[in-house]
Write a protein that holds these residues in place. Structure first.
Motif, PDB file in Angstrom:
ATOM      1  N   ALA A 101       4.263   4.836  -0.081  1.00 15.32           N
ATOM      2  CA  ALA A 101       3.767   5.375   1.185  1.00 15.32           C
ATOM      3  C   ALA A 101       3.498   4.261   2.183  1.00 15.32           C
ATOM      4  O   ALA A 101       3.760   4.416   3.385  1.00 15.32           O
ATOM      5  CB  ALA A 101       2.493   6.189   0.939  1.00 15.32           C
ATOM      6  N   ALA A 102       2.980   3.124   1.714  1.00 18.30           N
ATOM      7  CA  ALA A 102       2.712   1.993   2.603  1.00 18.30           C
ATOM      8  C   ALA A 102       4.013   1.428   3.163  1.00 18.30           C
ATOM      9  O   ALA A 102       4.104   1.097   4.355  1.00 18.30           O
ATOM     10  CB  ALA A 102       1.938   0.909   1.858  1.00 18.30           C
ATOM     11  N   VAL A 103       5.045   1.320   2.320  1.00 19.80           N
ATOM     12  CA  VAL A 103       6.341   0.805   2.775  1.00 19.80           C
ATOM     13  C   VAL A 103       6.974   1.784   3.763  1.00 19.80           C
ATOM     14  O   VAL A 103       7.495   1.382   4.813  1.00 19.80           O
ATOM     15  CB  VAL A 103       7.271   0.554   1.575  1.00 19.80           C
ATOM     16  CG1 VAL A 103       8.675   0.207   2.050  1.00 19.80           C
ATOM     17  CG2 VAL A 103       6.729  -0.569   0.693  1.00 19.80           C
ATOM     18  N   ILE A 144     -11.449   6.308   5.900  1.00 18.47           N
ATOM     19  CA  ILE A 144     -11.201   6.520   4.478  1.00 18.47           C
ATOM     20  C   ILE A 144     -12.368   5.925   3.695  1.00 18.47           C
ATOM     21  O   ILE A 144     -12.763   4.782   3.953  1.00 18.47           O
ATOM     22  CB  ILE A 144      -9.882   5.841   4.055  1.00 18.47           C
ATOM     23  CG1 ILE A 144      -8.705   6.482   4.791  1.00 18.47           C
ATOM     24  CG2 ILE A 144      -9.678   5.922   2.544  1.00 18.47           C
ATOM     25  CD1 ILE A 144      -7.409   5.715   4.655  1.00 18.47           C
ATOM     26  N   PRO A 145     -12.958   6.661   2.745  1.00 17.54           N
ATOM     27  CA  PRO A 145     -14.085   6.119   1.987  1.00 17.54           C
ATOM     28  C   PRO A 145     -13.751   4.790   1.312  1.00 17.54           C
ATOM     29  O   PRO A 145     -12.799   4.701   0.532  1.00 17.54           O
ATOM     30  CB  PRO A 145     -14.359   7.218   0.951  1.00 17.54           C
ATOM     31  CG  PRO A 145     -13.882   8.470   1.591  1.00 17.54           C
ATOM     32  CD  PRO A 145     -12.674   8.069   2.395  1.00 17.54           C
ATOM     33  N   LEU A 164      -6.360   7.506   0.822  1.00 21.02           N
ATOM     34  CA  LEU A 164      -5.564   6.410   1.371  1.00 21.02           C
ATOM     35  C   LEU A 164      -4.084   6.770   1.377  1.00 21.02           C
ATOM     36  O   LEU A 164      -3.397   6.616   2.403  1.00 21.02           O
ATOM     37  CB  LEU A 164      -5.800   5.143   0.546  1.00 21.02           C
ATOM     38  CG  LEU A 164      -4.913   3.943   0.871  1.00 21.02           C
ATOM     39  CD1 LEU A 164      -5.156   3.471   2.295  1.00 21.02           C
ATOM     40  CD2 LEU A 164      -5.150   2.814  -0.128  1.00 21.02           C
ATOM     41  N   ARG A 165      -3.571   7.257   0.251  1.00 17.99           N
ATOM     42  CA  ARG A 165      -2.152   7.604   0.185  1.00 17.99           C
ATOM     43  C   ARG A 165      -1.826   8.732   1.155  1.00 17.99           C
ATOM     44  O   ARG A 165      -0.758   8.735   1.782  1.00 17.99           O
ATOM     45  CB  ARG A 165      -1.775   7.983  -1.244  1.00 17.99           C
ATOM     46  CG  ARG A 165      -1.567   6.778  -2.154  1.00 17.99           C
ATOM     47  CD  ARG A 165      -1.113   7.203  -3.532  1.00 17.99           C
ATOM     48  NE  ARG A 165      -2.199   7.804  -4.288  1.00 17.99           N
ATOM     49  CZ  ARG A 165      -3.071   7.113  -5.018  1.00 17.99           C
ATOM     50  NH1 ARG A 165      -2.983   5.799  -5.069  1.00 17.99           N
ATOM     51  NH2 ARG A 165      -4.025   7.725  -5.690  1.00 17.99           N
ATOM     52  N   LEU A 166      -2.726   9.708   1.276  1.00 21.79           N
ATOM     53  CA  LEU A 166      -2.485  10.810   2.205  1.00 21.79           C
ATOM     54  C   LEU A 166      -2.421  10.302   3.635  1.00 21.79           C
ATOM     55  O   LEU A 166      -1.536  10.704   4.414  1.00 21.79           O
ATOM     56  CB  LEU A 166      -3.585  11.858   2.059  1.00 21.79           C
ATOM     57  CG  LEU A 166      -3.487  13.076   2.995  1.00 21.79           C
ATOM     58  CD1 LEU A 166      -2.185  13.834   2.762  1.00 21.79           C
ATOM     59  CD2 LEU A 166      -4.692  13.997   2.808  1.00 21.79           C
ATOM     60  N   ALA A 167      -3.329   9.407   4.016  1.00 20.26           N
ATOM     61  CA  ALA A 167      -3.320   8.867   5.380  1.00 20.26           C
ATOM     62  C   ALA A 167      -2.041   8.095   5.653  1.00 20.26           C
ATOM     63  O   ALA A 167      -1.455   8.206   6.739  1.00 20.26           O
ATOM     64  CB  ALA A 167      -4.539   7.974   5.586  1.00 20.26           C
TER      65      ALA A 167
END
Length: 343
Positions: A3-5, A74-75, A138-141
């Motif tokens: 997801a970040a890439v 994000i928490p 985090l991954r969802l964002a």
């Protein structure tokens, strides 16, 4: 990691398709994978072997992660991390780390007890730059931002095979049993974790002999502990041998977790140096055309689930730099990324 890439490439204006995993608990062969999920530890930089890609990208990525979580709400909780010395030899290791990194604090037995009661030790080291993050949020964002920038995200297929063409790749994607679809792409990024990265690389025609065999085993396993969380901070119960591979940490709701690397590693990578015991975790490896000879293919190896979260944003920048021809990471140490995407 994927997801970040995808987010970074989409923000650069590229057409992106992210093939994400719906079930992170098993690989394509039905074998158990290290649990991702929430919460995710963000370990201190002192646990990494100096002057390695792992250390460089993890330090850069952790800084970017804190900024990104603040912006996206994000928490993220900064807890700090305790490294425990069980004997004088381990205390000497922590003293060496202190000489190298003045930001950490050496602790006496009384100091350790003030941080966490009930730990048996001869001393310890406290590193403030560690914490926990809501991994699912985090991954969802990251996915949402990637999709808003034009990326297409799917969890309904998997890569079956990829064939390098004169330009780009033909990629066979499997969905439901008996379904197979072929798509074309200019570049192919293998940004999976642990030994799954080796499995995916082996499905690319011409890659079978270039996948590193030393990275074919699982990187880490995560366990949820029953009862009240024993610690408020990240705790490594030893700094030499198998104990240094364990990590205890608490969640946001009071639950407790233990993360164990499949191979023991000595803190600061001392495991293969004279006079020390145990192997060390493999370094990150960004494999491009210079190593395997296939234009447009980038494999990320050695990215275990325990280190993926803190390094993901910096590694995403490294992938973009490699695709753009700004950097060849084969055998190189990390340098400040060209445009860390945190703003």
């Amino acid at each position: 990691m994927g997801a970040a890439v995808a987010r970074r490439l989409a923000l650069d204006g590229r057409e992106v398709m992210l093939i994400a995993r719906r079930d992170r608990q098993q690989d394509d062969g039905g074998l158990a994978m290290a649990a991702g999920g929430w919460p995710e530890p963000v370990e201190a930089s002192v646990v990494d072997r100096p002057r390695t890609l792992r250390a460089g990208f993890s330090a850069q990525g952790a800084q970017a992660l804190a900024s990104y979580c603040a912006r996206q709400e994000i928490p993220f909780r900064r807890t700090g991390q305790l490294l425990i010395a069980r004997d004088d030899a381990e205390m000497a290791v922590l003293e060496d780390i202190k000489q190298r990194d003045p930001s950490v604090d050496l602790l006496s037995v009384a100091d350790v007890a003030a941080h966490e009661r009930g730990l048996r030790c001869v001393g310890g080291l406290f590193a403030p730059d560690a914490g926990i993050v809501d991994g699912d949020a985090l991954r969802l964002a990251l996915r949402i931002e990637a999709e808003n920038a034009g990326a297409f995200v799917t969890e309904d297929c998997r890569l079956v095979a990829a064939y390098p063409m004169r330009r780009g790749f033909e990629v066979d994607l499997g969905g439901m049993p008996g379904e197979l679809e072929t798509v074309r792409c200019d570049s192919l990024i293998n940004a999976t974790e642990d030994y799954e990265a080796v499995q995916i690389a082996a499905r690319v025609d011409g890659m079978r002999n270039h996948a590193p065999p030393e990275l074919s085993g699982p990187g880490s396993k995560r366990y949820k502990l029953e009862g009240t969380a024993p610690f408020d901070r990240l705790v490594v119960p030893g700094c030499r041998g198998p104990k240094s591979a364990a990590l205890f940490f608490s969640g946001f709701q009071g639950e407790s977790w233990m993360d164990v690397l499949s191979e023991s590693r000595d803190v600061a990578g001392r495991g293969d140096e004279p006079g020390t015991d145990g192997p060390r975790s493999p370094d990150f490896r960004i494999q491009g055309q210079a190593e395997h000879g296939i234009p447009g293919l980038i494999n990320l190896f050695g990215i275990d689930a325990r280190s993926e979260t803190r390094a993901a944003l910096a590694l995403a920048d490294a992938v973009l730099d490699a695709l753009s021809g700004r950097a060849d990471w084969s055998g190189m140490l990390p340098v400040p990324p060209s445009s860390l995407a945190v703003a």
